[in-house]
Design an enzyme around this catalytic site. Structure first.
Site, PDB file in Angstrom:
ATOM      1  N   GLU A  96      -7.125  33.996  36.236  1.00 36.50           N
ATOM      2  CA  GLU A  96      -7.331  34.924  37.671  1.00 36.50           C
ATOM      3  C   GLU A  96      -8.364  35.824  37.035  1.00 36.50           C
ATOM      4  O   GLU A  96      -9.285  36.134  38.408  1.00 36.50           O
ATOM      5  CB  GLU A  96      -6.096  35.879  37.638  1.00 36.50           C
ATOM      6  CG  GLU A  96      -4.755  34.949  38.050  1.00 36.50           C
ATOM      7  CD  GLU A  96      -4.693  34.329  39.556  1.00 36.50           C
ATOM      8  OE1 GLU A  96      -5.720  34.621  40.240  1.00 36.50           O
ATOM      9  OE2 GLU A  96      -3.828  33.433  39.743  1.00 36.50           O
ATOM     10  N   ARG A 100     -11.313  35.760  40.093  1.00 32.01           N
ATOM     11  CA  ARG A 100     -11.392  36.940  40.931  1.00 32.01           C
ATOM     12  C   ARG A 100     -12.713  37.916  40.542  1.00 32.01           C
ATOM     13  O   ARG A 100     -13.400  38.486  41.112  1.00 32.01           O
ATOM     14  CB  ARG A 100     -10.217  37.604  40.909  1.00 32.01           C
ATOM     15  CG  ARG A 100      -8.996  36.701  41.506  1.00 32.01           C
ATOM     16  CD  ARG A 100      -7.882  37.521  42.072  1.00 32.01           C
ATOM     17  NE  ARG A 100      -6.655  37.010  41.982  1.00 32.01           N
ATOM     18  CZ  ARG A 100      -5.576  37.372  42.619  1.00 32.01           C
ATOM     19  NH1 ARG A 100      -5.628  38.323  43.475  1.00 32.01           N
ATOM     20  NH2 ARG A 100      -4.626  36.615  42.556  1.00 32.01           N
ATOM     21  N   ASP A 251      -4.055  22.887  41.770  1.00 27.80           N
ATOM     22  CA  ASP A 251      -4.863  22.627  42.948  1.00 27.80           C
ATOM     23  C   ASP A 251      -6.386  22.648  42.737  1.00 27.80           C
ATOM     24  O   ASP A 251      -7.255  21.941  43.067  1.00 27.80           O
ATOM     25  CB  ASP A 251      -4.429  23.782  44.056  1.00 27.80           C
ATOM     26  CG  ASP A 251      -4.121  25.190  43.481  1.00 27.80           C
ATOM     27  OD1 ASP A 251      -4.361  25.383  42.228  1.00 27.80           O
ATOM     28  OD2 ASP A 251      -3.844  26.236  44.051  1.00 27.80           O
ATOM     29  N   GLU A 387      -5.905  29.076  52.405  1.00 27.83           N
ATOM     30  CA  GLU A 387      -6.235  27.747  52.256  1.00 27.83           C
ATOM     31  C   GLU A 387      -6.464  27.161  53.756  1.00 27.83           C
ATOM     32  O   GLU A 387      -7.261  26.199  53.787  1.00 27.83           O
ATOM     33  CB  GLU A 387      -5.174  26.876  51.549  1.00 27.83           C
ATOM     34  CG  GLU A 387      -5.247  27.290  50.123  1.00 27.83           C
ATOM     35  CD  GLU A 387      -4.748  28.585  49.613  1.00 27.83           C
ATOM     36  OE1 GLU A 387      -3.713  28.997  50.558  1.00 27.83           O
ATOM     37  OE2 GLU A 387      -4.811  28.914  48.580  1.00 27.83           O
TER      38      GLU A 387
END
Ligand code: DMJ
Length: 483
Positions: A96, A100, A251, A387
């Site tokens: 993360e 980010r 993903d 998405e």
């Protein structure tokens, strides 16, 4: 915001921009300096060691949308406050923080030329680097952002297993390595330090590439391109037999096979291009296997990405896949019959992702849908994830089909109608089947980083042209490919 049904197609981008400004205004008014906005309670919550993840994640969106005052305020705050916050003893998710914070800082620095942000991207990436110090090179899941040594007890507890997505972070670390090289050259270092070949062997880029190579080297050949969802950080091999999936936990690793190639493929250096080619081939092999083995079709003809256990379950997270297939076709990663297959599969998958929203009372897609065999919400909440918007933008780029823009407008309108908070910001909803919904009082940082950015790109050709030669990271941060 004018009434939605009066907004002309030419004014849709402006409507998205004004929604993004509302999300930002809510954060500024009620959560300034915190990680994320709690819009209903007009307060905030901390998810990333109080690093201020919302302004960091939002920076390049504010820039792209032409909100210079908002960008300047965010950039000044980040440059002033982040260094101190990084020194507080706190454990962050390496994944993360990379997608980010490192990606957000590097992209904002690339776009604006603000060297302060580039320096911070390097600083944060270096702080994450100790996580990669494992026998296989696959990183541990978490690290102390203050550079405090990881206590032995914690090291043992977390050392064993990594998720696939956590192991593939090349775009962010290459972007940080480029800034590191640029700062070195600016400080009088040799210009050659900024060459693509030299960037790739710096500790930052080399660590991320070593991890990706460990994943590919250890993937069993019998899986024909599918990658294990959990990995041993000791060996880089599958930790235990678990379903293959392109949904949560896996993903972005599939997405990043393509995007690692995109970062390397235009380099003037033949060795860098050759290295990139390995990842293009791995992506093609993986996508062939995904289409062969992880896609299901209902009796009514709906196509969705599931797992090799064939559960009738579709995650919204997996709705990145049609966009990734379209992006690969647009970039020329595949040609001929294979490109045609990818394009038609992507269109069918995206049609289902759109239907996930169109068939609920709110118009918002649920976090997870079930096909029993009709489409219905499984986990009915919505976190305003990006998405579907992402895939709609990439589908529009690949096909020019205005139907994808119409679907994007319906999705935007649903958020506006159901999730807007009168006192500033937008909130996730607890049940997309009930309108008006109960809100969950949280505005995730990806709303500004991704959801609104992709919607803006979908409706604004000039903005889309600005990112056409860049690589959109898994958090939608536009990163410059290697020269
Ligand atoms: C984001 O942080 C990124 O898009 C990531 O790849 C997946 N999860 C969220 C959005 O759903």
């Amino acid at each position: 915001m004018p009434p939605l049904d009066t907004v002309q197609p030419a004014d849709r981008a402006a409507a998205v921009r004004s929604a993004a400004a509302w999300a930002w205004a809510g954060y500024v008014a009620h959560a300034w300096g915190a990680d994320e906005l709690a819009p209903e309670s007009r307060s905030s919550y901390e998810t990333f060691c109080s690093l201020g993840v919302t302004p960091i994640d939002a920076l390049d969106t504010l820039w792209l949308m032409g909100l210079p005052n908002e960008f300047a305020r965010a950039a000044d705050w980040v440059a002033g406050a982040l260094p101190g916050r990084l020194d507080a003893n706190c454990t962050v998710s390496v994944f993360e923080a990379a997608i980010r914070v490192v990606g957000g800082l590097a992209a904002a620095a690339d776009a604006s030329g603000d060297v302060r942000l580039g320096r911070l991207a390097v600083d944060v990436a270096r702080r994450l680097l100790p996580a990669f110090d494992t026998p296989s090179g696959v990183p541990r899941a978490e690290v102390d952002i203050s550079r405090a040594p990881i206590p032995d007890v914690f090291r043992e507890a977390s050392a064993g297993t990594a998720l696939l997505a956590e192991a593939v972070l090349v775009p962010e670390f290459v972007a940080a390595a480029r800034w590191e090289a640029r700062l070195l050259v600016d400080a009088g270092g040799p210009p050659a330090a900024a060459s693509a070949a030299r960037v790739l062997v710096t500790p930052l880029a080399a660590a991320a590439l070593r991890s990706l190579d460990a994943v590919l080297d250890n993937a069993p050949d019998s899986d024909r391109g599918l990658l294990p969802t959990t990995l041993s950080v000791d060996t880089g091999a599958a930790e235990w037999r678990e379903r293959h999936t392109v949904g949560g936990r896996a993903d972005s690793a599939y997405e990043y096979l393509l995007k690692t190639w995109l970062m390397l493929r235009a380099s003037a250096d033949v060795g860098v291009r050759a290295r990139g080619e390995r990842y293009r081939r791995a992506w093609v092999r993986a996508m062939d296997a995904v289409l062969d083995r992880l896609i299901a079709t209902t009796p009514a003809g709906a196509v969705y990405a599931t797992s090799d256990l064939r559960e009738p379950v579709a995650e919204h997270l997996a709705c990145f896949l049609p966009g990734n297939l379209f992006a690969g076709v647009t970039a020329g990663a595949v040609r001929g019959a294979r490109a045609a297959r990818y394009r038609s599969s992507a269109a069918a998958l995206l049609t289902t992702c759109v239907a996930m929203g169109d068939t609920t009372a709110t118009g918002l897609p649920p976090e997870v849908a079930l096909f029993l065999p009709e489409l219905r919400p499984g986990h009915p909440f919505s976190l305003l994830r990006p998405e579907t918007a992402e895939s709609l933008f990439l589908a529009y780029v690949a096909t020019g089909d205005a139907a994808w823009r119409e679907a994007g407008w319906r999705l935007f309108s649903a958020i506006e109608r159901e999730a807007r908070v009168a006192t500033g910001g937008y909130s996730g909803v607890r049940d997309v089947t009930v309108s008006p919904p109960t809100l969950d009082d949280s505005q995730p940082s990806w709303l500004l980083a991704e959801t609104y950015k992709y919607m803006y790109l979908l409706f604004d050709d000039d903005a889309a042209a600005k990112v056409a030669d860049l690589v959109l990271s898994t958090e939608a941060h536009p990163l410059a490919p290697l020269p």
